[in-house]
Design a protein around this motif. Structure first.
Motif, PDB file in Angstrom:
ATOM      1  N   PHE A   1       0.788  -1.158  -0.053  1.00 44.41           N
ATOM      2  CA  PHE A   1       0.140   0.050   0.075  1.00 44.41           C
ATOM      3  C   PHE A   1       0.529   1.324   0.103  1.00 44.41           C
ATOM      4  CE2 PHE A   1      -2.766  -3.171   1.983  1.00 44.41           C
ATOM      5  CZ  PHE A   1      -4.002  -3.035   1.452  1.00 44.41           C
ATOM      6  N   TYR A   2       0.463   2.209  -0.713  1.00 45.33           N
ATOM      7  CA  TYR A   2       1.191   3.568  -0.811  1.00 45.33           C
ATOM      8  C   TYR A   2       0.161   4.669  -0.261  1.00 45.33           C
ATOM      9  CZ  TYR A   2       4.938   1.212  -3.282  1.00 45.33           C
ATOM     10  OH  TYR A   2       5.849   0.442  -3.580  1.00 45.33           O
ATOM     11  N   ILE A   3       0.525   5.749   0.084  1.00 43.97           N
ATOM     12  CA  ILE A   3      -0.197   7.009  -0.108  1.00 43.97           C
ATOM     13  C   ILE A   3       0.090   7.925  -0.904  1.00 43.97           C
ATOM     14  CG2 ILE A   3      -1.092   9.003   1.647  1.00 43.97           C
ATOM     15  CD1 ILE A   3      -1.972   6.319   2.549  1.00 43.97           C
ATOM     16  N   ALA A   4      -0.752   8.066  -2.164  1.00 45.80           N
ATOM     17  CA  ALA A   4      -0.721   9.054  -3.188  1.00 45.80           C
ATOM     18  C   ALA A   4      -0.768  10.430  -2.611  1.00 45.80           C
ATOM     19  CB  ALA A   4      -1.254   8.531  -4.371  1.00 45.80           C
ATOM     20  N   LEU A   5       0.248  11.243  -2.655  1.00 40.46           N
ATOM     21  CA  LEU A   5       0.130  12.693  -2.382  1.00 40.46           C
ATOM     22  C   LEU A   5       1.008  13.627  -2.888  1.00 40.46           C
ATOM     23  CD1 LEU A   5      -0.518  14.778   0.110  1.00 40.46           C
ATOM     24  CD2 LEU A   5       1.357  13.635   1.326  1.00 40.46           C
ATOM     25  N   ASP A   6       0.207  14.529  -3.840  1.00 39.49           N
ATOM     26  CA  ASP A   6       0.919  15.663  -4.501  1.00 39.49           C
ATOM     27  C   ASP A   6       1.842  15.077  -5.381  1.00 39.49           C
ATOM     28  OD1 ASP A   6       0.698  18.282  -4.397  1.00 39.49           O
ATOM     29  OD2 ASP A   6       2.125  18.714  -2.920  1.00 39.49           O
ATOM     30  N   GLY A   7       1.629  13.974  -6.010  1.00 41.39           N
ATOM     31  CA  GLY A   7       2.487  13.510  -7.035  1.00 41.39           C
ATOM     32  C   GLY A   7       3.536  12.717  -6.802  1.00 41.39           C
ATOM     33  N   ASP A   8       3.518  12.110  -5.300  1.00 35.90           N
ATOM     34  CA  ASP A   8       4.594  11.500  -4.942  1.00 35.90           C
ATOM     35  C   ASP A   8       3.911  10.113  -4.229  1.00 35.90           C
ATOM     36  OD1 ASP A   8       7.191  12.787  -5.260  1.00 35.90           O
ATOM     37  OD2 ASP A   8       6.250  14.310  -3.916  1.00 35.90           O
TER      38      ASP A   8
ATOM     39  N   GLU B   1      -3.172   5.157   7.919  1.00 41.15           N
ATOM     40  CA  GLU B   1      -2.034   6.165   7.553  1.00 41.15           C
ATOM     41  C   GLU B   1      -2.542   7.217   6.620  1.00 41.15           C
ATOM     42  OE1 GLU B   1       1.985   4.578   6.822  1.00 41.15           O
ATOM     43  OE2 GLU B   1       1.003   2.684   7.561  1.00 41.15           O
ATOM     44  N   LEU B   2      -3.527   6.826   5.919  1.00 42.67           N
ATOM     45  CA  LEU B   2      -4.171   7.827   4.925  1.00 42.67           C
ATOM     46  C   LEU B   2      -4.911   9.005   5.628  1.00 42.67           C
ATOM     47  CD1 LEU B   2      -5.497   8.834   2.103  1.00 42.67           C
ATOM     48  CD2 LEU B   2      -7.411   7.265   2.473  1.00 42.67           C
TER      49      LEU B   2
END
Length: 460
Positions: free
Chosen positions: A388-395, A410-411
């Motif tokens: 799992f990743y948190i996609a944030l501001d292009g990162d 975490e989100l």
């Protein structure tokens, strides 16, 4: 007698949040909770200040009861509640319509504010399962005298509009709510750990950009926490935080550490502790909503009743049940100027997106991606996610946890760690999670009546 169909207005978008607020239950509160509810966890349910138990409360209760006994449809509401102990949305709308019609008959087209509050008090006293255990009086979702909001206020305004034959003046606009005292955007005072300043802080930041020692990374991130918070809440520099502190992009657990520094370990653990209890109730409430194919599929996934051979395998039980909150607290209609119309189905994609393992992650990164964070779930199927990743501001920020519940945890925390307002389409859902589950900024955040109503249904 005036008795018009009930129509609920748009839900306002707002940010909400802060420190855990808990008060011991009073005897009168305990009498409104079932024995089973009381055994759950004293820290779980924060009782509000006790509802009036004096003569005014009893009089308000008898007033509403008498109205329902005399008006068409009222006896049915009373009988259904006596049988099931709950008031579903359709019955609640009928209840409010009956009460407002009575007010118009007795007081004309502008019932006094104190009378509106009296009827709201009577409703939650007569039907304890409708009481919001987190609000000051327990009935603000029916009528809040400070903001003139709630189901009763909305029904009165709609009825006034109908009687004016669609006139456009419609009275004053709903009062605006300041978000400066709560929410992810609020800069908070934190002095829990030793903090570096000046040259020492700059040296630590420089070291962090090159260090590969995990223990050192976590220590230096703790010591530069206050500097990072000032950077995040500076409008001119907030977009640079990931460039200044790039370890967020390759070191798991840093989001959780910053959230712990903001609120403490007890608040930080609340979602993981509470969701098992809440999940069953969320699923039951979702079954009362008008069905759509996706909603039905989410309910089946949440109950783990889906077939592994389905053409589109569903999410695991925790993720599916969390997404049901989006249906229970849907995006606001686009009536407000500047609001973007979005369907509930589209709003679900603003929470989590599935990404097939064999494909490149580049489509979820880059300067054109939106700032509001979402979960990127990478795996072979939605039910079998390995990262799992948190996609944030292009990162993309890697999640520490391997479960969908910990990824959502975490989100939510990322909003506070990076000072990012809630996605407009998800404001109701995030506000509910913030106040009801994490107990952040209870009493300081603007909550729509829908948020308070859902809390009353789940916790009573």
């Amino acid at each position: 007698m005036i008795f018009l169909p009930f129509s609920e207005p748009p839900i306002q978008s707002s940010c909400t949040d802060t420190l855990s607020l808990s008060s011991p239950s009073s005897d009168s509160d305990a009498s409104l909770m079932s024995p089973k509810r009381q055994r759950i966890d004293d820290a779980f349910v924060m009782s509000p200040k006790s509802l009036h138990t004096d003569d005014s409360s009893s009089q308000a209760k008898e007033l509403v009861k008498r109205i329902l006994e005399q008006k068409p449809g009222g006896e049915k509401i009373l009988a259904k509640y006596a049988m099931t102990g709950e008031i579903k949305d359709r019955a609640r709308r009928d209840l409010v319509s009956i009460v407002v019609a009575e007010m118009f008959e007795k007081y004309g087209r502008a019932p006094p504010m104190d009378k509106r509050a009296q009827y709201a008090l009577g409703i939650v006293t007569l039907f304890p399962s409708l009481k919001d255990p987190y609000s000051k009086k327990g009935y603000e979702h029916f009528f809040d005298i400070d903001s003139n909001e709630g189901y009763i206020a909305w029904k009165i305004k709609n009825t006034q509009r109908e009687l004016s034959n669609g006139g456009t003046n419609g009275g004053r606009r709903r009062s605006s709510h300041t978000t400066g005292s709560s929410g992810p955007n609020l800069e908070r005072e934190v002095t829990k750990v030793q903090q570096l300043e000046g040259d020492q802080c700059r040296e630590a930041i420089s070291l962090l950009k090159h260090s590969t020692d995990n223990e050192q990374i976590f220590m230096k991130m703790r010591e530069t926490f206050q500097h990072r918070q000032k950077l995040i809440h500076d409008p001119e520099q907030c977009s640079t935080v990931l460039a200044v502190f790039p370890r967020f992009l390759d070191t798991k657990g840093l989001v959780a550490q910053d959230f712990d520094l903001l609120f403490g370990a007890e608040t930080s653990s609340k979602l993981l502790e509470k969701w098992d209890f809440l999940k069953t109730k969320v699923i039951e409430q979702a079954k009362n909503i008008s069905k759509t194919p996706l909603l039905d599929h989410l309910i089946q996934s949440a109950e783990e009743n889906t077939d592994e051979d389905d053409e589109v395998p569903g999410w695991d039980s925790d993720m599916a049940s969390l997404l049901l909150l989006v249906y229970l607290l849907p995006p606001p209609p686009s009536g407000k100027k500047g609001a973007v119309k979005i369907s509930t189905r589209e709003a679900v994609d603003h929470v989590v997106k599935f990404h097939k393992s064999c494909r490149s992650l580049q489509e979820h990164s880059g300067p054109n991606q939106r700032r509001q964070p979402y979960i990127l779930a990478v795996g072979m199927t939605r039910k079998h996610i390995h990262e799992f990743y948190i996609a944030l501001d292009g990162d993309l920020l890697p999640c520490k946890g391997k479960s969908s519940l910990s990824a959502f945890d975490e989100l939510f925390k990322a909003h506070y760690v990076f000072g990012i307002s809630y996605d407009q389409a998800l404001n109701g859902m995030y506000t509910f999670v913030q106040t009801t589950i994490y107990n952040i900024d209870v009493g300081h955040s603007h909550e729509t009546p829908r948020v308070k109503d859902l809390r009353a249904k789940l916790l009573n």
